[in-house]
Design an enzyme around this catalytic site. Structure first.
Site, mmCIF file in Angstrom:
data_model
loop_
_atom_site.group_PDB
_atom_site.id
_atom_site.type_symbol
_atom_site.label_atom_id
_atom_site.label_comp_id
_atom_site.label_asym_id
_atom_site.label_seq_id
_atom_site.Cartn_x
_atom_site.Cartn_y
_atom_site.Cartn_z
ATOM 1 N NE ARG A 183 53.312 40.587 -60.730
ATOM 2 C CZ ARG A 183 54.023 40.646 -61.849
ATOM 3 N NH1 ARG A 183 55.353 40.524 -61.781
ATOM 4 N NH2 ARG A 183 53.439 40.811 -63.021
ATOM 5 C CE LYS A 239 50.386 36.895 -62.546
ATOM 6 N NZ LYS A 239 49.317 37.914 -62.399
ATOM 7 N NE ARG A 258 52.684 44.891 -60.666
ATOM 8 C CZ ARG A 258 53.700 44.534 -61.441
ATOM 9 N NH1 ARG A 258 54.929 44.740 -61.036
ATOM 10 N NH2 ARG A 258 53.478 43.964 -62.617
ATOM 11 C CG HIS A 291 49.117 44.618 -56.637
ATOM 12 N ND1 HIS A 291 50.251 43.842 -56.707
ATOM 13 C CD2 HIS A 291 48.645 44.693 -57.909
ATOM 14 C CE1 HIS A 291 50.451 43.459 -57.960
ATOM 15 N NE2 HIS A 291 49.503 43.971 -58.709
ATOM 16 C CG HIS A 332 52.146 44.222 -67.270
ATOM 17 N ND1 HIS A 332 51.587 45.480 -67.167
ATOM 18 C CD2 HIS A 332 51.982 43.650 -66.046
ATOM 19 C CE1 HIS A 332 51.101 45.661 -65.956
ATOM 20 N NE2 HIS A 332 51.330 44.560 -65.254
ATOM 21 C CE1 TYR A 391 48.354 50.290 -62.772
ATOM 22 C CE2 TYR A 391 49.438 49.043 -64.506
ATOM 23 C CZ TYR A 391 48.925 49.121 -63.230
ATOM 24 O OH TYR A 391 48.983 48.027 -62.405
#
Length: 347
Positions: free
Chosen positions: A148, A173, A282, A279, A305, A314
């Site tokens: 990120r 995150k 990414r 973003h 994640h 994705y």
């Protein structure tokens, strides 16, 4: 003789109380800034509708009216709506310590799942070719590792392991740490970038500039931690700025807007018409890994994640882009024939 009682210290202002609780719970500076903004906005907006009141004297009606205004008049995104709601819930539950049933009855809007914008490999190459300097290196790093923007900007010198070819992402995150690969093509540019960063670090030490910001858990133990080279930014800003929390002038990392502006200019120069943001690099990283045969769990770990369902989006993009299903229209119509090129007269 009467001894006067010591003066009662004034109670801290509400926003200062909010900041204090946020910092005690180790919320990020960005979250603190956002929550303070929404609480101030909530108080002022209700003050325009009547007498200015303390949030303790307001309740469900005022909160719902404020959130409704954001949706109907400001037309804010679902994520923005949820952020404002989170700020108000934190204010009432953690700062004012109000335990009322209406807090639990407020429903959050459901964020729709959107298919992310993904660039092709040729589009990524054209985009990166249009960005130079440290900003271009940062863009290549984000695409090459899936970081990120905040994670790339927050890299410290000690986070890059050239020998192990690993980059450590700390306090990502959700406050989680993870490791990502160090692209071979970025080893030499990163060493050059660190040499430039070290020159800035040495200049700051000679000028007695305060050290860079470090996690709050380390400040109490050693006030000189931010002065050490290993804690210096990989992408330091060229100028000093005033730290909002400590009100001390120190050197931050590069500002986010710098890469955002560079990407917009590079997209325009390359003729890319997709809605590209930082973003998008990414998103493209994850999609291209899956197209190359990487396992979904590997991509999940690299992206950081918590739930594999977040990474699964994705796979849909990768399957469609790879031609996983053909249109039935192509089975009905013959492929177009290429027009025969005229032969030159001298042939």
């Amino acid at each position: 003789m009467m001894i006067s009682a010591p003066p009662i210290p004034p109670s801290p202002r509400l926003l200062d109380q909010l900041r204090e609780v946020l910092r005690y719970r180790h919320y990020s500076a960005r979250t603190e800034q956002a929550y303070v903004y929404w609480v101030r906005f909530f108080i002022r907006w209700n003050g325009r509708r009547g007498p200015l009141r303390h949030p303790r004297d307001m309740g469900a009606d005022e909160v719902r009216a404020f959130l409704s205004m954001l949706t109907t008049q400001r037309d804010v995104a679902v994520s923005t709506h949820n952020q404002a709601l989170s700020a108000l819930l934190f204010l009432y539950r953690e700062v004012l310590q109000v335990k009322l049933g209406w807090l639990d009855d407020i429903q959050r809007p459901v964020r729709p799942r959107r298919v992310p914008c993904v660039l092709t490999r040729s589009e990524v190459a054209a985009l990166l070719a249009g960005i130079g300097g440290a900003t271009g290196l940062l863009a290549r790093l984000l695409y090459g590792t899936g970081l990120r923007l905040s994670e790339g900007l927050g890299l410290r010198v000690m986070d890059i392991d050239f020998e192990g070819e690993v980059i450590m992402v700390r306090h990502g995150k959700g406050g989680k740490d993870r490791a990502v690969m160090l692209p071979h093509s970025l080893v030499r540019p990163l060493r050059t970038q660190l040499a430039a960063a070290r020159a800035l670090w040495q200049h700051d030490r000679q000028c007695a500039v305060p050290g860079v910001t470090v996690p709050s858990s380390l400040v109490a133990g050693d006030t000189d931690t931010g002065l050490a080279w290993q804690w210096f930014w990989v992408f330091p800003a060229p100028r000093l700025t005033l730290d909002r929390r400590t009100r001390v002038e120190r050197r931050p990392h590069l500002f986010e807007q710098r890469l955002e502006r560079a990407i917009k200019l590079a997209c325009a120069a390359a003729g890319i018409v997709k809605p590209v943001s930082v973003h998008t690099l990414r998103h493209s990283f994850a999609t291209h890994l899956l197209q190359a045969g990487s396992d979904i769990r590997t991509v999940q770990a690299l992206l950081g994640h918590s739930d594999v369902s977040t990474t699964m989006i994705y796979t849909h993009v990768a399957d469609v882009a790879a031609g996983g299903a053909s249109s039935p229209l192509d089975a009905l119509l013959p492929p177009p024939t290429q027009a025969r090129q005229p032969q030159p007269a001298y042939a």
